[in-house]
Design a protein around this motif. Structure first.
Motif, PDB file in Angstrom:
ATOM      1  N   GLU A  96       0.824  -1.204   0.000  1.00 50.04           N
ATOM      2  CA  GLU A  96       0.000   0.000   0.000  1.00 50.04           C
ATOM      3  C   GLU A  96       0.863   1.260   0.000  1.00 50.04           C
ATOM      4  O   GLU A  96       0.437   2.307  -0.495  1.00 50.04           O
ATOM      5  CB  GLU A  96      -0.914   0.000   1.231  1.00 50.04           C
ATOM      6  N   GLY A  97       2.060   1.169   0.561  1.00 52.20           N
ATOM      7  CA  GLY A  97       2.980   2.298   0.520  1.00 52.20           C
ATOM      8  C   GLY A  97       3.463   2.570  -0.889  1.00 52.20           C
ATOM      9  O   GLY A  97       3.549   3.727  -1.316  1.00 52.20           O
ATOM     10  N   GLU A  98       3.776   1.514  -1.619  1.00 53.35           N
ATOM     11  CA  GLU A  98       4.169   1.659  -3.021  1.00 53.35           C
ATOM     12  C   GLU A  98       3.031   2.263  -3.829  1.00 53.35           C
ATOM     13  O   GLU A  98       3.239   3.142  -4.672  1.00 53.35           O
ATOM     14  CB  GLU A  98       4.563   0.289  -3.579  1.00 53.35           C
ATOM     15  N   ALA A  99       1.795   1.811  -3.573  1.00 50.83           N
ATOM     16  CA  ALA A  99       0.635   2.342  -4.297  1.00 50.83           C
ATOM     17  C   ALA A  99       0.433   3.823  -3.993  1.00 50.83           C
ATOM     18  O   ALA A  99       0.083   4.607  -4.886  1.00 50.83           O
ATOM     19  CB  ALA A  99      -0.618   1.545  -3.930  1.00 50.83           C
ATOM     20  N   LEU A 100       0.653   4.221  -2.747  1.00 49.78           N
ATOM     21  CA  LEU A 100       0.496   5.637  -2.392  1.00 49.78           C
ATOM     22  C   LEU A 100       1.523   6.491  -3.133  1.00 49.78           C
ATOM     23  O   LEU A 100       1.192   7.577  -3.638  1.00 49.78           O
ATOM     24  CB  LEU A 100       0.638   5.809  -0.877  1.00 49.78           C
ATOM     25  N   LEU A 101       2.745   6.022  -3.219  1.00 51.13           N
ATOM     26  CA  LEU A 101       3.770   6.779  -3.947  1.00 51.13           C
ATOM     27  C   LEU A 101       3.379   6.983  -5.398  1.00 51.13           C
ATOM     28  O   LEU A 101       3.676   8.026  -5.994  1.00 51.13           O
ATOM     29  CB  LEU A 101       5.112   6.051  -3.878  1.00 51.13           C
TER      30      LEU A 101
END
Length: 372
Positions: A96-101
């Motif tokens: 989810e962190g990668e998706a937010l970036l």
């Protein structure tokens, strides 16, 4: 999310008005956003050896910095207030962190650094400071009060592990709730203090100093220059001072360097591409656990999407691609598909030509790309 992320501004408008120029406060930038972690989850992350974590405590006017990895007991002995734990590169550890970036892909991937998360008890923060890069501060659950000042007084406190401002007087102040976001350009002084237990997610950008670029380019040249010949002085004359360096020696070396050490625009482009795509020294990739022949890999590519590993960086410039520090060239149609992978960090299941297939098979074996 893109409609609200910049407060109704189109990305081009944001770049023209605010990027590298002036702060921007966006209420409900990410509606219904409460964050990506719980307090227990970030504490567990901070105990992992491969995770870069810090703990900052404020004790009166004194600030204490500790580096991870931490032990569970370290968190159980903390006071009820005035501390924060920070974890770098959350995008490497949480999908989810990668998706937010990726919501910030209106900015070049070459400039994007990582997603940092901070969890703070009431009163917690990192102190008044400034960053040398652009940053978006996205609030998770809880409330944090941000004060900012656009000032040239950026003198730091001496003898501190933290680069804190000696003087800070906020010119503007806001309380950020879940989903609110504050953009700050470089050198904008700021201080965030948790009013309640809270999370803040920081999207940071790379801004190497010119000194870092010079050192990187000199390293690049050192590996590529091949200079023939050896110093000689057949016309040496008698010197009255044997301790003196002969001026002719210096002149000869100066002339050789001016003649032999030179570079081209393409060499600079290659250095930049390799440098910006090179994984950070503490990052390591795990090779693929299963073995696939090239034919089996091709069949898998027809059935499943390929994604860049969150730690991977794939960039391109002109006809060249830079993948985790490696450089290569692809021809059509593979070049178009590889650009898609660089832009979106994923490649839908599809047929590939032999050239691209070989490159991605090698990358998959090295752990640089994954099937999903």
């Amino acid at each position: 999310m893109r409609d609200t992320l910049l407060g109704g501004l189109a990305p081009g408008e944001f770049l023209a008005r605010h990027w590298h120029k002036s702060p921007l406060l966006v209420r409900r930038a990410v509606p219904d956003f409460l964050g990506l972690l719980t307090p227990a989850e970030i504490k567990r992350l901070a105990t992992r050896p491969a995770v870069q974590a810090r703990l900052i405590l404020r004790q009166g006017k004194r600030w204490v910095l500790r580096h991870g990895p931490f032990r569970p007991i370290d968190f159980k002995t903390l006071p009820d207030k005035n501390w924060t734990v920070l974890v770098q590169e959350l995008n490497h550890w949480l999908p989810e962190g990668e998706a937010l970036l990726q919501e910030f892909d209106f900015l070049p991937h070459a400039r994007l650094d990582d997603l940092m998360v901070s969890y703070a008890a009431p009163g917690g923060g990192v102190g008044p400071h400034f960053d040398s890069y652009d940053v978006f501060l996205l609030q998770g659950f809880g409330t944090r009060r941000w004060g900012i000042a656009e000032t040239e007084d950026l003198e730091l406190l001496p003898d501190s592990d933290l680069k804190l401002l000696r003087r800070f007087s906020p010119q503007a102040q806001w309380d950020l709730e879940a989903g609110d976001m504050l953009y700050l350009p470089p050198h904008c002084a700021h201080d965030g203090v948790a009013l309640s237990e809270c999370f803040t997610y920081s999207i940071g950008f790379r801004a190497p100093t010119y000194q870092e670029w010079v050192e990187a380019f000199l390293d690049f040249l050192r590996d590529r220059l091949q200079v023939e010949g050896r110093y000689a002085d057949p016309d040496l004359t008698l010197s009255a001072h044997p301790g003196e360096i002969p001026p002719e020696l210096i002149t000869q070396i100066d002339g050789m360097l001016r003649q032999q050490v030179h570079w081209t625009h393409s060499m600079v482009a290659e250095c930049v591409g390799r440098y910006l795509s090179e994984p950070k020294p503490h990052l390591f990739f795990e090779p693929a656990e299963e073995t696939l022949t090239l034919d089996a890999f091709e069949l898998r590519c027809l059935q499943q999407d390929l994604h860049l590993d969150p730690r991977s960086q794939l960039l391109f410039s002109g006809k060249f691609f830079y993948f985790n520090g490696d450089r290569f060239e692809l021809h059509q149609p593979g070049s178009t598909q590889m650009r898609c992978l660089a832009d979106t960090r994923k490649l839908s299941a599809r047929a590939m030509d032999a050239e691209l297939l070989t490159v991605l098979h090698d990358a998959w074996q090295a752990g640089w790309v994954k099937f999903f």
